[in-house]
Motif scaffolding. Structure first.
Motif, mmCIF file in Angstrom:
data_model
loop_
_atom_site.group_PDB
_atom_site.id
_atom_site.type_symbol
_atom_site.label_atom_id
_atom_site.label_comp_id
_atom_site.label_asym_id
_atom_site.label_seq_id
_atom_site.Cartn_x
_atom_site.Cartn_y
_atom_site.Cartn_z
ATOM 1 N N ILE A 185 0.835 -1.208 0.000
ATOM 2 C CA ILE A 185 0.000 0.000 0.000
ATOM 3 C C ILE A 185 0.868 1.255 0.000
ATOM 4 N N LYS A 186 1.911 1.250 0.815
ATOM 5 C CA LYS A 186 2.829 2.403 0.846
ATOM 6 C C LYS A 186 3.552 2.556 -0.489
ATOM 7 N N ALA A 187 3.879 1.440 -1.141
ATOM 8 C CA ALA A 187 4.540 1.506 -2.450
ATOM 9 C C ALA A 187 3.595 2.096 -3.493
ATOM 10 N N ILE A 188 2.339 1.681 -3.473
ATOM 11 C CA ILE A 188 1.354 2.232 -4.411
ATOM 12 C C ILE A 188 1.236 3.737 -4.226
ATOM 13 N N ARG A 189 1.284 4.181 -2.974
ATOM 14 C CA ARG A 189 1.134 5.611 -2.660
ATOM 15 C C ARG A 189 2.456 6.381 -2.743
ATOM 16 N N LYS A 190 3.535 5.672 -3.109
ATOM 17 C CA LYS A 190 4.868 6.282 -3.255
ATOM 18 C C LYS A 190 5.340 6.933 -1.956
ATOM 19 N N ILE A 250 13.911 -3.847 -1.911
ATOM 20 C CA ILE A 250 12.844 -2.889 -1.591
ATOM 21 C C ILE A 250 13.428 -1.654 -0.904
ATOM 22 N N ILE A 251 14.292 -1.860 0.064
ATOM 23 C CA ILE A 251 14.865 -0.733 0.804
ATOM 24 C C ILE A 251 15.732 0.128 -0.113
ATOM 25 N N VAL A 252 16.533 -0.479 -0.975
ATOM 26 C CA VAL A 252 17.342 0.296 -1.931
ATOM 27 C C VAL A 252 16.418 1.086 -2.869
ATOM 28 N N GLY A 253 15.393 0.427 -3.383
ATOM 29 C CA GLY A 253 14.426 1.115 -4.245
ATOM 30 C C GLY A 253 13.714 2.242 -3.526
ATOM 31 N N SER A 254 13.391 2.042 -2.245
ATOM 32 C CA SER A 254 12.713 3.077 -1.453
ATOM 33 C C SER A 254 13.620 4.275 -1.211
ATOM 34 N N ILE A 255 14.886 4.015 -0.932
ATOM 35 C CA ILE A 255 15.839 5.114 -0.751
ATOM 36 C C ILE A 255 15.980 5.891 -2.053
ATOM 37 N N TRP A 256 16.083 5.167 -3.151
ATOM 38 C CA TRP A 256 16.154 5.804 -4.465
ATOM 39 C C TRP A 256 14.895 6.628 -4.721
ATOM 40 N N LEU A 257 13.715 6.089 -4.416
ATOM 41 C CA LEU A 257 12.456 6.812 -4.575
ATOM 42 C C LEU A 257 12.441 8.061 -3.708
ATOM 43 N N PHE A 258 12.911 7.945 -2.472
ATOM 44 C CA PHE A 258 12.965 9.092 -1.560
ATOM 45 C C PHE A 258 13.842 10.200 -2.148
#
Length: 184
Positions: free
Chosen positions: A104-109, A159-167
């Motif tokens: 859900i958090k990924a969908i909402r970025k 996921i964490i690497v992708g999330s940091i990149w997204l951030f």
């Protein structure tokens, strides 16, 4: 609009990663050793536990969902406590819940939410792994770790690497928008 495309790759990485982490609930978490699998094949159609629709063929590869079903069915007989099985089922449900929150958090970025729920998933899986190892349910003559067990180490890192990149990309995008001549 071109600025939004900068979020696409990290968004896709985190979204696919979180979906995969959720799907790990139904992939083999433990797998029967070759010798034990042969014994299970000899009794393939035999029910493992009364009242539980799992046969010997079904327990060659045991997913987290299967573990929850097994522990609820045998909790009272195995631990002499009707609630013990539900504790394990709750632990597995927590893994599923944290994984779903990550989706859900990924969908909402929302990269911080993705990271937090992924870390909670990893911690809960680590507790379950420790318990299975401590009770010698796995890494014995009958069972070894399955594919889902190993993926719970790899996928959260992605996921964490992708999330940091997204951030980082979201911060850059916000900075670019605030420095835009149209904002002045």
């Amino acid at each position: 609009m071109k600025e939004k495309n900068k979020l696409f790759i990290p968004y896709v990485i985190t979204l696919i990663g979180t979906i995969m982490m959720t799907l790990l609930l139904v992939l083999p978490f433990t797998t029967a050793t070759d010798e034990y699998a042969e014994r299970l094949d000899r009794f393939a159609d035999t029910d493992v536990y009364k009242g539980l629709s799992l046969t010997c063929a079904d327990v060659k590869n045991v997913s987290l969902v299967d573990y929850a079903r097994i522990y609820v069915a045998v909790g009272e007989n195995f631990w002499k406590n009707e609630y013990a099985g539900w504790i394990y089922a709750g632990l597995i449900a927590a893994i599923g819940l944290f994984s779903l929150i990550a989706v859900i958090k990924a969908i909402r970025k929302k990269p911080i939410g993705i990271i937090i729920s992924t870390i909670f998933t990893m911690i809960t899986v680590a507790i379950f792994n420790w318990d299975l190892s401590a009770r010698h349910v796995v890494q014995n003559e009958n069972y070894v770790w399955g594919v889902a067990h190993y993926c719970y180490y790899i996928i959260p890192i992605i996921i964490i690497v992708g999330s940091i990149w997204l951030f980082i990309k979201k911060r850059q995008l916000n900075k670019d928008i605030s420095n835009s001549p149209l904002q002045s």
